[in-house]
Design a protein around this motif. Sequence first.
Motif, mmCIF file in Angstrom:
data_model
loop_
_atom_site.group_PDB
_atom_site.id
_atom_site.type_symbol
_atom_site.label_atom_id
_atom_site.label_comp_id
_atom_site.label_asym_id
_atom_site.label_seq_id
_atom_site.Cartn_x
_atom_site.Cartn_y
_atom_site.Cartn_z
ATOM 1 N N ALA A 1 0.822 -1.208 0.000
ATOM 2 C CA ALA A 1 0.000 0.000 0.000
ATOM 3 C C ALA A 1 0.856 1.258 0.000
ATOM 4 O O ALA A 1 0.378 2.338 -0.352
ATOM 5 C CB ALA A 1 -0.928 -0.006 1.215
ATOM 6 N N ALA A 2 2.116 1.136 0.390
ATOM 7 C CA ALA A 2 3.004 2.298 0.416
ATOM 8 C C ALA A 2 3.532 2.641 -0.961
ATOM 9 O O ALA A 2 4.220 3.640 -1.130
ATOM 10 C CB ALA A 2 4.168 2.038 1.369
ATOM 11 N N ARG A 3 3.210 1.816 -1.961
ATOM 12 C CA ARG A 3 3.657 2.067 -3.326
ATOM 13 C C ARG A 3 2.477 2.107 -4.285
ATOM 14 O O ARG A 3 1.448 1.492 -4.053
ATOM 15 C CB ARG A 3 4.660 0.991 -3.776
ATOM 16 N N THR A 4 2.659 2.844 -5.371
ATOM 17 C CA THR A 4 1.618 2.921 -6.386
ATOM 18 C C THR A 4 1.730 1.707 -7.300
ATOM 19 O O THR A 4 2.681 0.926 -7.206
ATOM 20 C CB THR A 4 1.772 4.201 -7.219
ATOM 21 N N ALA A 5 0.778 1.574 -8.221
ATOM 22 C CA ALA A 5 0.800 0.444 -9.151
ATOM 23 C C ALA A 5 2.022 0.477 -10.059
ATOM 24 O O ALA A 5 2.442 -0.545 -10.588
ATOM 25 C CB ALA A 5 -0.473 0.437 -9.999
ATOM 26 N N GLY B 1 1.678 10.222 0.520
ATOM 27 C CA GLY B 1 0.478 10.265 1.339
ATOM 28 C C GLY B 1 0.044 11.680 1.660
ATOM 29 O O GLY B 1 0.855 12.562 1.914
ATOM 30 N N GLY B 2 -1.275 11.914 1.639
ATOM 31 C CA GLY B 2 -1.831 13.188 2.058
ATOM 32 C C GLY B 2 -1.561 14.338 1.115
ATOM 33 O O GLY B 2 -1.814 15.494 1.442
ATOM 34 N N SER B 3 -1.050 14.032 -0.077
ATOM 35 C CA SER B 3 -0.747 15.105 -1.024
ATOM 36 C C SER B 3 -1.865 15.216 -2.051
ATOM 37 O O SER B 3 -2.173 14.244 -2.733
ATOM 38 C CB SER B 3 0.577 14.812 -1.739
ATOM 39 N N PRO B 4 -2.501 16.390 -2.177
ATOM 40 C CA PRO B 4 -3.571 16.543 -3.155
ATOM 41 C C PRO B 4 -3.022 16.522 -4.567
ATOM 42 O O PRO B 4 -1.831 16.783 -4.796
ATOM 43 C CB PRO B 4 -4.158 17.920 -2.817
ATOM 44 N N ALA B 5 -3.879 16.200 -5.534
ATOM 45 C CA ALA B 5 -3.452 16.222 -6.921
ATOM 46 C C ALA B 5 -3.033 17.634 -7.304
ATOM 47 O O ALA B 5 -3.688 18.605 -6.942
ATOM 48 C CB ALA B 5 -4.594 15.750 -7.818
ATOM 49 N N ARG B 6 -1.920 17.741 -8.012
ATOM 50 C CA ARG B 6 -1.415 19.047 -8.404
ATOM 51 C C ARG B 6 -2.279 19.620 -9.526
ATOM 52 O O ARG B 6 -2.812 18.882 -10.364
ATOM 53 C CB ARG B 6 0.032 18.906 -8.872
ATOM 54 N N TRP C 1 -0.192 4.193 -13.895
ATOM 55 C CA TRP C 1 0.576 5.411 -13.595
ATOM 56 C C TRP C 1 -0.293 6.582 -13.128
ATOM 57 O O TRP C 1 0.222 7.678 -12.919
ATOM 58 C CB TRP C 1 1.355 5.860 -14.833
ATOM 59 N N GLY C 2 -1.584 6.365 -12.944
ATOM 60 C CA GLY C 2 -2.483 7.460 -12.609
ATOM 61 C C GLY C 2 -2.085 8.231 -11.364
ATOM 62 O O GLY C 2 -2.108 9.466 -11.347
ATOM 63 N N ASP C 3 -1.713 7.525 -10.296
ATOM 64 C CA ASP C 3 -1.323 8.202 -9.050
ATOM 65 C C ASP C 3 -0.112 9.101 -9.270
ATOM 66 O O ASP C 3 -0.058 10.234 -8.778
ATOM 67 C CB ASP C 3 -1.008 7.171 -7.959
ATOM 68 N N ASP C 4 0.864 8.608 -10.018
ATOM 69 C CA ASP C 4 2.071 9.387 -10.277
ATOM 70 C C ASP C 4 1.750 10.636 -11.098
ATOM 71 O O ASP C 4 2.256 11.730 -10.817
ATOM 72 C CB ASP C 4 3.092 8.539 -11.038
ATOM 73 N N LEU C 5 0.917 10.470 -12.112
ATOM 74 C CA LEU C 5 0.608 11.583 -12.996
ATOM 75 C C LEU C 5 -0.190 12.665 -12.283
ATOM 76 O O LEU C 5 -0.007 13.856 -12.540
ATOM 77 C CB LEU C 5 -0.169 11.071 -14.220
ATOM 78 N N VAL D 1 0.156 15.995 -14.584
ATOM 79 C CA VAL D 1 0.207 15.729 -16.021
ATOM 80 C C VAL D 1 -1.085 15.053 -16.462
ATOM 81 O O VAL D 1 -1.513 14.059 -15.865
ATOM 82 C CB VAL D 1 1.418 14.835 -16.373
ATOM 83 N N VAL D 2 -1.686 15.582 -17.515
ATOM 84 C CA VAL D 2 -2.943 15.054 -18.036
ATOM 85 C C VAL D 2 -2.656 14.163 -19.242
ATOM 86 O O VAL D 2 -1.827 14.484 -20.091
ATOM 87 C CB VAL D 2 -3.887 16.202 -18.453
#
Length: 295
Positions: free
Chosen positions: A104-108, A115-120, A142-146, A151-152
Motif C-alpha cells: 500500500a506504500a507504493r503505487t501500481a 500520502g496526504g498530497s492533493p493532486a497538483r 501510472w495514474g497516481d504518479d501523474l 500531467v494530463v
Amino acid sequence: MNDRYGYGSDVLATDWRAPRGGRAQQVAAERGLVVEDVDTGWCGAVVGVERAGGMQVVHLEDRRGRRKGFPLGPGFLVDGRPVVLTRPEDRESSTRLAQARQAAARTASGSVRVGGSPARVASGSRIWVEGRHDAELVEKVWGDDLRVEGVVVEMLDGVDDLASLIRGFAPTRDRRLGILVDHLVPGTKETRIVQQAERVSPWVRILGHPYVDVWQSVKPSRLGREAWPVIERGRSWKHGVLAELGWPHRSQTDVALGWKRILSTVRSYSDLEPTLLASVEELIDFVTVPPPHEE
C-alpha cells in the motif's frame, strides 16, 4: 542476613511459584518443529494443524513415521522447556499484513506513494495516447504518479495527422508533449508518420511499443496463456483475439467488455511487458523533469 538457601535477600522479589523448567512460552506450531507431549512422552515433528471435533489439533510424526494428534495449546516441551503451541497462521497473518502495508506504500507503477498530497493543478505538459484502452491502462498503472505531477493524459483519434496536431499544441520547453504510439516498428506507416512529426518541435518526444494493440502489452500469463493469439491479416485483430480466447466477440460491446476483463487482470507494472514500461516511464520523465543541461 544469612542467605542459607540461596533465595536472595527478598523471597517475594522472585517468581517462587514458577515450575522448575520455567514458565511456558507461546510457540507457533510451525511445520518441522520437534516437540514432546508431556503426558504421554510422545515426541515428533509437527506435520500439520487442523480443526477437528470442535478443537484445534496438532499432528506429530515420530522418527518411525507414526503420526498422532494432540489438542493444540499447553502441555508440550521444546528442548526440555514447556511451551504453549499456537496456530502457525497467527504469524503468517502478521507477515501478510506487513506485506499488504508495504504494498500500500507504493503505487501500481512501483513508485513510493505520496500520502496526504492533493493532486497538483494540471501543468501545461501533456501525454497523448492513441485510444481509450491505452489511456485506461496508463491511468490504472501510472495514474497516481501523474496526478502528483499534474500531467494530463489525452486521447488521440489515430496518428495520421500527428504533425499537424503537434503544431496546434505548440509545445515549448515548459509545456512539453509526450506521445505514445501503437505498433511502432520499422517499415510501418506509423514509423514514417512519427519520423515526420518529430521534426516539428524539439519539445516533443514520441515513443511506442511493437504490439499491434496495447492489449498485447499485458503479459499473456495474466490470461493463463503462454502467448497472445496470432490473428491472420484481413481479420479484425481485437475480434479475432476475443474469438481465440473463447470470449464473446461479435460486437463492439463485446470488444469493450473483453478489454475490461483484460484490464482487470493488471495489478501493477509487473503485469506489463518491459517495452511499454520503458516507453511510458521515459515519456513521464520527459514531460516532468527537464534534463540537467536545459536547467
